[in-house]
Design a protein around this motif. Structure first.
Motif, PDB file in Angstrom:
ATOM      1  N   ALA A 125      -3.853  -2.925 -10.157  1.00  0.00           N
ATOM      2  CA  ALA A 125      -5.246  -2.653 -10.543  1.00  0.00           C
ATOM      3  C   ALA A 125      -5.294  -2.181 -11.999  1.00  0.00           C
ATOM      4  O   ALA A 125      -6.153  -2.606 -12.780  1.00  0.00           O
ATOM      5  N   ARG A 137       2.022   1.946  -3.347  1.00  0.00           N
ATOM      6  CA  ARG A 137       0.894   1.898  -4.290  1.00  0.00           C
ATOM      7  C   ARG A 137       1.024   0.792  -5.318  1.00  0.00           C
ATOM      8  O   ARG A 137       0.628   0.946  -6.479  1.00  0.00           O
ATOM      9  N   ASN A 196      -9.134  -8.892  -5.124  1.00  0.00           N
ATOM     10  CA  ASN A 196      -9.784  -8.102  -6.172  1.00  0.00           C
ATOM     11  C   ASN A 196     -10.509  -6.874  -5.616  1.00  0.00           C
ATOM     12  O   ASN A 196     -10.565  -5.842  -6.281  1.00  0.00           O
ATOM     13  N   ASP A 197     -11.038  -6.984  -4.387  1.00  0.00           N
ATOM     14  CA  ASP A 197     -11.709  -5.827  -3.753  1.00  0.00           C
ATOM     15  C   ASP A 197     -10.744  -4.661  -3.612  1.00  0.00           C
ATOM     16  O   ASP A 197     -11.102  -3.509  -3.826  1.00  0.00           O
ATOM     17  N   GLN A 198      -9.540  -4.985  -3.181  1.00  0.00           N
ATOM     18  CA  GLN A 198      -8.516  -3.948  -2.989  1.00  0.00           C
ATOM     19  C   GLN A 198      -8.125  -3.317  -4.327  1.00  0.00           C
ATOM     20  O   GLN A 198      -7.935  -2.104  -4.413  1.00  0.00           O
ATOM     21  N   ASP A 245      -0.648  -1.826  -5.170  1.00  0.00           N
ATOM     22  CA  ASP A 245      -2.024  -2.290  -5.428  1.00  0.00           C
ATOM     23  C   ASP A 245      -2.659  -1.480  -6.568  1.00  0.00           C
ATOM     24  O   ASP A 245      -3.341  -2.041  -7.427  1.00  0.00           O
ATOM     25  N   GLU A 249       0.834  -1.205   0.000  1.00  0.00           N
ATOM     26  CA  GLU A 249       0.000   0.000   0.000  1.00  0.00           C
ATOM     27  C   GLU A 249       0.870   1.258   0.000  1.00  0.00           C
ATOM     28  O   GLU A 249       0.562   2.230  -0.686  1.00  0.00           O
ATOM     29  N   ASP A 266     -11.096   2.619  -8.475  1.00  0.00           N
ATOM     30  CA  ASP A 266     -12.210   3.553  -8.246  1.00  0.00           C
ATOM     31  C   ASP A 266     -11.702   4.894  -7.725  1.00  0.00           C
ATOM     32  O   ASP A 266     -12.177   5.952  -8.115  1.00  0.00           O
ATOM     33  N   GLN A 267     -10.729   4.841  -6.812  1.00  0.00           N
ATOM     34  CA  GLN A 267     -10.171   6.078  -6.242  1.00  0.00           C
ATOM     35  C   GLN A 267      -9.537   6.948  -7.326  1.00  0.00           C
ATOM     36  O   GLN A 267      -9.565   8.168  -7.263  1.00  0.00           O
ATOM     37  N   LYS A 312     -10.034  -3.153  -7.012  1.00  0.00           N
ATOM     38  CA  LYS A 312     -11.188  -2.375  -7.484  1.00  0.00           C
ATOM     39  C   LYS A 312     -11.251  -1.029  -6.758  1.00  0.00           C
ATOM     40  O   LYS A 312     -11.493   0.009  -7.365  1.00  0.00           O
ATOM     41  N   PHE A 313     -10.999  -1.066  -5.450  1.00  0.00           N
ATOM     42  CA  PHE A 313     -11.022   0.164  -4.658  1.00  0.00           C
ATOM     43  C   PHE A 313      -9.977   1.162  -5.189  1.00  0.00           C
ATOM     44  O   PHE A 313     -10.251   2.345  -5.353  1.00  0.00           O
ATOM     45  N   GLN A 314      -8.779   0.667  -5.461  1.00  0.00           N
ATOM     46  CA  GLN A 314      -7.703   1.537  -5.949  1.00  0.00           C
ATOM     47  C   GLN A 314      -8.050   2.159  -7.296  1.00  0.00           C
ATOM     48  O   GLN A 314      -7.789   3.339  -7.533  1.00  0.00           O
TER      49      GLN A 314
END
Ligand SMILES: [Zn+2]
Length: 258
Positions: free
Chosen positions: A167, A161, A203-205, A163, A158, A211-212, A207-209
């Motif tokens: 992504a 970055r 995959n959630d992580q 992730d 994290e 989206d941000q 997707k979140f990245q």
């Protein structure tokens, strides 16, 4: 523009495509990011970067070419500097691990392009295993080092970055193949006895990245197209090197408040 391993990092390619490293630069300092894109600001690779490239080029099968074009990794007597002897030891350690080697068994340095949030993007993957996984190799200082961000614990993934990087890779590969692949960081560190692990990013992580990033991209695109002036952070290497004094300041101005 057709991207190859020869022109991937060229100024033309950097101007035509967004990359994750550009976005990371924009997040740090817009003026710095633009100077790098235009080739006005060139950074010499640091030793940690060269150690990473050494290991990368070994897996790519291009270590000999890397050594030829990187004389700074050698001492005057022609032997490797200690940092790169370490890199060689790391490679030896990785070879003893079956899972690590299978993660690194994909196609090396595969380039793809695509479109995300209104911009063209380029990616280059360390190990691409079609229909299965996207793997990025990282040589880090200490694998299990945690840092704090706004009161939360975070790992090197994290913090750097990685992730967000994966992504973007996952989305570009999906656009090119129609498949959503697992994203893995194959990491090794530089301790005397290197720690190593292959880390699957949920995959959630990812997707979140991604989206941000949606909310930041329109501004970055505007800056890159010269529609909006690039903001100077005032404190990075580039800003210090190009700073021009315009007025006197007060002692309080030296204290930066977050
Ligand atoms: Zn700056």
């Amino acid at each position: 523009m057709k991207l190859t391993n020869k022109n991937y990092y060229s100024t033309k390619a950097n101007q035509a495509f967004f990359s994750v490293s550009q976005v990371k630069d924009f997040l740090k300092c817009e003026a710095y990011a633009m100077a790098k894109i235009n080739g006005e600001w060139v950074e010499e690779p640091t030793t940690p970067m060269l150690i990473g490239s050494y290991v990368d080029s070994y897996f790519e099968g291009t270590l000999e070419e890397f050594k030829e074009r990187t004389p700074q990794i050698f001492k005057k007597d022609g032997t490797l500097k200690s940092d790169y002897i370490k890199a060689q030891q790391i490679i030896g350690r990785l070879h003893q691990d079956e899972l690590f080697m299978s993660c690194m068994s994909g196609k090396k340095q595969v380039i793809m392009t695509g479109e995300i949030y209104g911009a063209n993007w380029k990616i280059k993957m360390d190990s691409y295993i079609p229909h299965e996984a996207i793997v990025d190799l990282k040589v880090v200082k200490k694998l299990r080092e945690v840092s704090y961000h706004k009161g939360w614990k975070q790992s090197f993934i994290e913090k750097s970055r990685y992730d967000l990087q994966l992504a973007v890779y996952q989305e570009i590969v999906r656009q090119n193949t129609g498949e959503l692949l697992d994203c893995i960081i194959a990491a090794v560190d530089k301790q005397d006895y290197p720690d190593l692990d292959c880390i699957l990013i949920p995959n959630d992580q990812l997707k979140f990245q991604l989206d941000q990033l949606r909310w930041k991209m329109p501004h970055f695109i505007d800056v890159k197209n010269y529609n909006v002036p690039a903001k100077r952070c005032g404190v990075c290497d580039y800003c210090r090197a190009t700073k021009k004094l315009e007025k006197l300041i007060f002692p309080d101005d030296l204290i930066v408040f977050d």
